[in-house]
Design a protein around this motif. Structure first.
Motif, PDB file in Angstrom:
ATOM      1  N   ILE A  63      31.823  30.609 -57.491  1.00 37.41           N
ATOM      2  CA  ILE A  63      32.023  31.985 -56.987  1.00 37.41           C
ATOM      3  C   ILE A  63      33.151  32.027 -55.937  1.00 37.41           C
ATOM      4  N   ARG A  64      34.306  31.465 -56.333  1.00 38.24           N
ATOM      5  CA  ARG A  64      35.389  31.279 -55.371  1.00 38.24           C
ATOM      6  C   ARG A  64      36.181  32.550 -55.082  1.00 38.24           C
ATOM      7  N   SER A  65      35.960  33.615 -55.861  1.00 38.13           N
ATOM      8  CA  SER A  65      36.659  34.867 -55.538  1.00 38.13           C
ATOM      9  C   SER A  65      35.913  35.650 -54.469  1.00 38.13           C
ATOM     10  N   SER A  66      34.728  35.199 -54.111  1.00 33.62           N
ATOM     11  CA  SER A  66      34.015  35.864 -53.021  1.00 33.62           C
ATOM     12  C   SER A  66      34.084  34.947 -51.805  1.00 33.62           C
ATOM     13  N   SER A  67      34.315  35.556 -50.637  1.00 36.61           N
ATOM     14  CA  SER A  67      34.458  34.727 -49.436  1.00 36.61           C
ATOM     15  C   SER A  67      33.101  34.407 -48.832  1.00 36.61           C
ATOM     16  N   THR A  68      33.022  33.253 -48.190  1.00 35.20           N
ATOM     17  CA  THR A  68      31.797  32.824 -47.491  1.00 35.20           C
ATOM     18  C   THR A  68      32.264  32.253 -46.152  1.00 35.20           C
ATOM     19  N   THR A  69      31.876  32.894 -45.067  1.00 36.00           N
ATOM     20  CA  THR A  69      32.478  32.495 -43.780  1.00 36.00           C
ATOM     21  C   THR A  69      31.469  32.339 -42.653  1.00 36.00           C
ATOM     22  N   GLU A  70      31.977  31.677 -41.627  1.00 37.14           N
ATOM     23  CA  GLU A  70      31.261  31.621 -40.349  1.00 37.14           C
ATOM     24  C   GLU A  70      31.639  32.878 -39.555  1.00 37.14           C
ATOM     25  N   ILE A  71      30.711  33.375 -38.764  1.00 38.99           N
ATOM     26  CA  ILE A  71      30.983  34.527 -37.897  1.00 38.99           C
ATOM     27  C   ILE A  71      30.702  34.084 -36.460  1.00 38.99           C
ATOM     28  N   GLY A 125      26.769  33.542 -30.084  1.00 42.00           N
ATOM     29  CA  GLY A 125      26.285  32.541 -31.043  1.00 42.00           C
ATOM     30  C   GLY A 125      27.174  32.512 -32.269  1.00 42.00           C
ATOM     31  N   SER A 126      26.715  31.800 -33.286  1.00 46.48           N
ATOM     32  CA  SER A 126      27.500  31.831 -34.531  1.00 46.48           C
ATOM     33  C   SER A 126      26.586  31.810 -35.750  1.00 46.48           C
ATOM     34  N   LYS A 127      26.995  32.566 -36.735  1.00 43.34           N
ATOM     35  CA  LYS A 127      26.273  32.651 -38.016  1.00 43.34           C
ATOM     36  C   LYS A 127      27.133  31.935 -39.061  1.00 43.34           C
ATOM     37  N   ILE A 128      26.507  31.459 -40.124  1.00 44.72           N
ATOM     38  CA  ILE A 128      27.300  30.805 -41.182  1.00 44.72           C
ATOM     39  C   ILE A 128      27.002  31.429 -42.551  1.00 44.72           C
ATOM     40  N   PHE A 129      27.857  31.075 -43.513  1.00 48.01           N
ATOM     41  CA  PHE A 129      27.648  31.430 -44.929  1.00 48.01           C
ATOM     42  C   PHE A 129      27.554  32.937 -45.172  1.00 48.01           C
ATOM     43  N   PHE A 170      26.055  40.542 -44.736  1.00 44.37           N
ATOM     44  CA  PHE A 170      24.742  40.329 -44.099  1.00 44.37           C
ATOM     45  C   PHE A 170      24.721  38.919 -43.528  1.00 44.37           C
ATOM     46  N   SER A 171      24.373  38.812 -42.255  1.00 48.20           N
ATOM     47  CA  SER A 171      24.460  37.512 -41.608  1.00 48.20           C
ATOM     48  C   SER A 171      23.138  37.130 -40.973  1.00 48.20           C
ATOM     49  N   LEU A 172      22.381  36.340 -41.731  1.00 40.29           N
ATOM     50  CA  LEU A 172      21.088  35.866 -41.253  1.00 40.29           C
ATOM     51  C   LEU A 172      21.177  34.368 -40.936  1.00 40.29           C
ATOM     52  N   THR A 173      21.817  33.624 -41.846  1.00 45.92           N
ATOM     53  CA  THR A 173      21.824  32.158 -41.777  1.00 45.92           C
ATOM     54  C   THR A 173      22.638  31.616 -40.607  1.00 45.92           C
ATOM     55  N   GLU A 174      22.120  30.539 -40.009  1.00 45.64           N
ATOM     56  CA  GLU A 174      22.851  29.795 -38.975  1.00 45.64           C
ATOM     57  C   GLU A 174      22.796  28.318 -39.332  1.00 45.64           C
ATOM     58  N   ALA A 175      23.575  27.522 -38.609  1.00 51.48           N
ATOM     59  CA  ALA A 175      23.617  26.078 -38.910  1.00 51.48           C
ATOM     60  C   ALA A 175      22.205  25.472 -38.886  1.00 51.48           C
ATOM     61  N   GLY A 176      21.381  25.884 -37.948  1.00 48.84           N
ATOM     62  CA  GLY A 176      20.035  25.328 -37.847  1.00 48.84           C
ATOM     63  C   GLY A 176      18.958  26.257 -38.382  1.00 48.84           C
ATOM     64  N   ALA A 177      19.359  27.371 -38.950  1.00 49.83           N
ATOM     65  CA  ALA A 177      18.390  28.350 -39.463  1.00 49.83           C
ATOM     66  C   ALA A 177      18.786  28.762 -40.873  1.00 49.83           C
ATOM     67  N   GLY A 178      18.321  27.971 -41.847  1.00 53.05           N
ATOM     68  CA  GLY A 178      18.602  28.272 -43.251  1.00 53.05           C
ATOM     69  C   GLY A 178      17.349  28.843 -43.883  1.00 53.05           C
ATOM     70  N   SER A 187      34.706  37.250 -34.239  1.00 56.99           N
ATOM     71  CA  SER A 187      35.794  36.632 -35.018  1.00 56.99           C
ATOM     72  C   SER A 187      35.226  35.836 -36.192  1.00 56.99           C
ATOM     73  N   ILE A 188      36.107  35.559 -37.132  1.00 53.26           N
ATOM     74  CA  ILE A 188      35.721  34.757 -38.301  1.00 53.26           C
ATOM     75  C   ILE A 188      36.041  33.301 -38.000  1.00 53.26           C
ATOM     76  N   GLY A 189      35.099  32.412 -38.255  1.00 54.82           N
ATOM     77  CA  GLY A 189      35.349  30.976 -38.062  1.00 54.82           C
ATOM     78  C   GLY A 189      35.699  30.324 -39.387  1.00 54.82           C
ATOM     79  N   LYS A 190      34.982  29.267 -39.718  1.00 55.33           N
ATOM     80  CA  LYS A 190      35.286  28.493 -40.932  1.00 55.33           C
ATOM     81  C   LYS A 190      35.110  29.330 -42.207  1.00 55.33           C
ATOM     82  N   VAL A 191      36.094  29.225 -43.085  1.00 55.09           N
ATOM     83  CA  VAL A 191      35.970  29.853 -44.410  1.00 55.09           C
ATOM     84  C   VAL A 191      35.611  28.726 -45.388  1.00 55.09           C
ATOM     85  N   GLU A 192      34.460  28.838 -46.032  1.00 56.33           N
ATOM     86  CA  GLU A 192      33.968  27.740 -46.871  1.00 56.33           C
ATOM     87  C   GLU A 192      34.814  27.548 -48.131  1.00 56.33           C
ATOM     88  N   LYS A 193      35.022  26.275 -48.492  1.00 52.39           N
ATOM     89  CA  LYS A 193      35.633  25.941 -49.791  1.00 52.39           C
ATOM     90  C   LYS A 193      34.475  25.581 -50.695  1.00 52.39           C
TER      91      LYS A 193
END
Ligand SMILES: Cc1cc2nc3c(=O)[nH]c(=O)nc-3n(C[C@H](O)[C@H](O)[C@H](O)COP(=O)(O)OP(=O)(O)OC[C@H]3O[C@@H](n4cnc5c(N)ncnc54)[C@H](O)[C@@H]3O)c2cc1C
Length: 379
Positions: A204-212, A152-156, A123-131, A194-200
């Motif tokens: 909860i490091r076994s679940s991925s959190t990425t930019e789209i 555009g791009s979504k994060i997290f 589910f991708s709601l969050t953006e860099a300026g929309a938390g 495409s997938i952008g940044k993958v958060e470190k």
């Protein structure tokens, strides 16, 4: 508190507990240390029906109630909070809006693969300026003939790396903020996606959190989910259910802290006696349990209301607020009870501490939950 559950719910809880102890517990720490997604576990969870618990069998779900879903996420999160959120984000934030707001064609097309766990959702709601201000979405969707063009791009995005089906929110009437966003179903194999940044992350490091990233990503016109410009409302309703999922994850973490602390306190000797004989330790454990059961009852009530199909926004916010703060408090006390060893990777409590923090942040921070609760009380 099994006396509050039906026989079917108890049987499910016992089954999930056995599965979690046998399959999840032995690999949870190693997966987390290595940021490894538990693909085999999720596949097996799918076979057991755990990826689609609260959805009708006609779409491939397990046909159980939402209470069963809360019990499942708690049991899984007791051993691995990452696995808990993988299931929760997939189920609450993707299967739920497609089931509630999708057309019959969308449900038949997407739900069977999602509910069986063959495909993972994000589910991708969050953006860099929309938390917290999620209506400030800058990603746009413009209708061009029979297609929506997304930019555009979504994060997290939780499950961003593994997911094949996304529920994503974009602006369809720029400048209208919450009244101008719509929800869409996007498949990850669409050109322009495409997938952008993958958060470190801290936990909860076994679940991925990425930019789209969406670059002229064209999806069929019929992939609009729900009504045009109603995406904000759809997201808020979706997050109500999601918050019970995160509250359940927090309960699992809190219980892990308490159970590990009891075991350690009974084994660890200082001054020639187990540390559990010290009143200071006993009181910490008593306080942890009281808080855990209080939070559990709030999560139980919110789930009951959801199953009864009555408004439960405030109750979901209360459950998430309380359970996440209890998880954090229990994790802090668990490390205290483990002393210096609790600060090392030799014990799981340091993982619980790192995992607990996220429950106060995602799907609405604690401040946002208080805002939801206060608004509903004040009118
Ligand atoms: C690991 C992880 C997984 C996530 N998964 C997903 C996902 O799957 N999909 C998705 O869409 N998003 C996801 N998120 C995003 C998450 O929901 C947001 O991070 C969260 O809602 C907070 O937004 P923000 O980070 O922009 O913080 P901000 O909104 O910038 O908040 C910063 C601080 O200001 C406070 N604040 C903001 N507004 C107010 C206000 N009006 N009143 C009082 N205080 C306020 C906040 O409470 C917080 O303390 C994820 C985030 C993380 C870290």
């Amino acid at each position: 508190m099994d006396y509050l559950l039906t026989e079917e719910q108890i049987m499910l809880k016992d089954m999930v507990s056995k599965f979690s102890k046998e399959k999840i517990a032995p690999v949870a720490s190693d997966n987390e240390k290595n940021h490894r997604y538990p693909a085999d576990i999720i596949a097996e969870a799918g076979e057991l029906g755990l990826m689609g618990i609260a959805y009708p069998t006609e779409y491939g779900g397990a046909g159980m109630d939402f209470m069963s879903y809360f019990l499942t996420v708690e049991e899984v999160s007791r051993w691995c909070a990452s696995t808990g959120v993988i299931i929760s984000a997939h189920s609450s934030l993707v299967c739920d809006p497609i089931f509630r707001f999708g057309t019959e064609e969308q449900k038949m097309k997407y739900l069977p693969d999602l509910l069986s766990g063959k495909k993972i959702g994000s589910f991708s709601l969050t953006e860099a300026g929309a938390g917290s201000d999620s209506g400030a979405t800058k990603t746009t969707a413009v209708l061009d003939g029979d297609e929506w063009v997304l930019n555009g791009s979504k994060i997290f995005a939780t499950n961003g790396k593994e997911a094949e089906i996304f529920v994503l929110v974009a602006s369809t009437a720029p400048g209208q903020k919450t009244r101008g966003v719509s929800a869409f179903i996007v498949e990850s194999n669409t050109p322009g996606y495409s997938i952008g940044k993958v958060e470190k992350k801290m936990g909860i490091r076994s679940s991925s959190t990425t930019e789209i990233i969406l670059d002229n990503c064209r999806i069929p016109k019929e992939n609009l989910l729900g009504e045009l410009n109603k995406g904000f409302k759809i997201s808020m309703i979706t997050l109500d259910g999601g918050r019970i999922g995160i509250a359940s994850q927090a309960l699992g973490i809190a219980r892990a802290c308490i159970e590990d602390s009891i075991k350690y306190a009974n084994e660890r000797q200082q001054f020639d006696v187990p540390i559990s004989s010290f009143q200071a330790i006993q009181w910490m454990i008593a306080d942890m349990w009281v808080e855990y059961e209080s939070a559990w009852l709030l999560v139980y009530r919110a789930s009951l209301l959801k199953d009864k199909k009555v408004n439960y926004s405030r109750e979901a916010a209360m459950a998430k607020l309380k359970a996440s703060e209890v998880a954090m408090d229990c994790a802090r006390k668990a490390i205290q009870i483990h002393g210096g060893y609790g600060f090392t990777e030799d014990f799981n409590v340091e993982r619980y501490y790192r995992d607990a923090k996220i429950t106060e942040l995602y799907e609405g921070t604690s401040e946002i939950q208080r805002m939801v609760i206060a608004r509903s009380l004040l009118g």
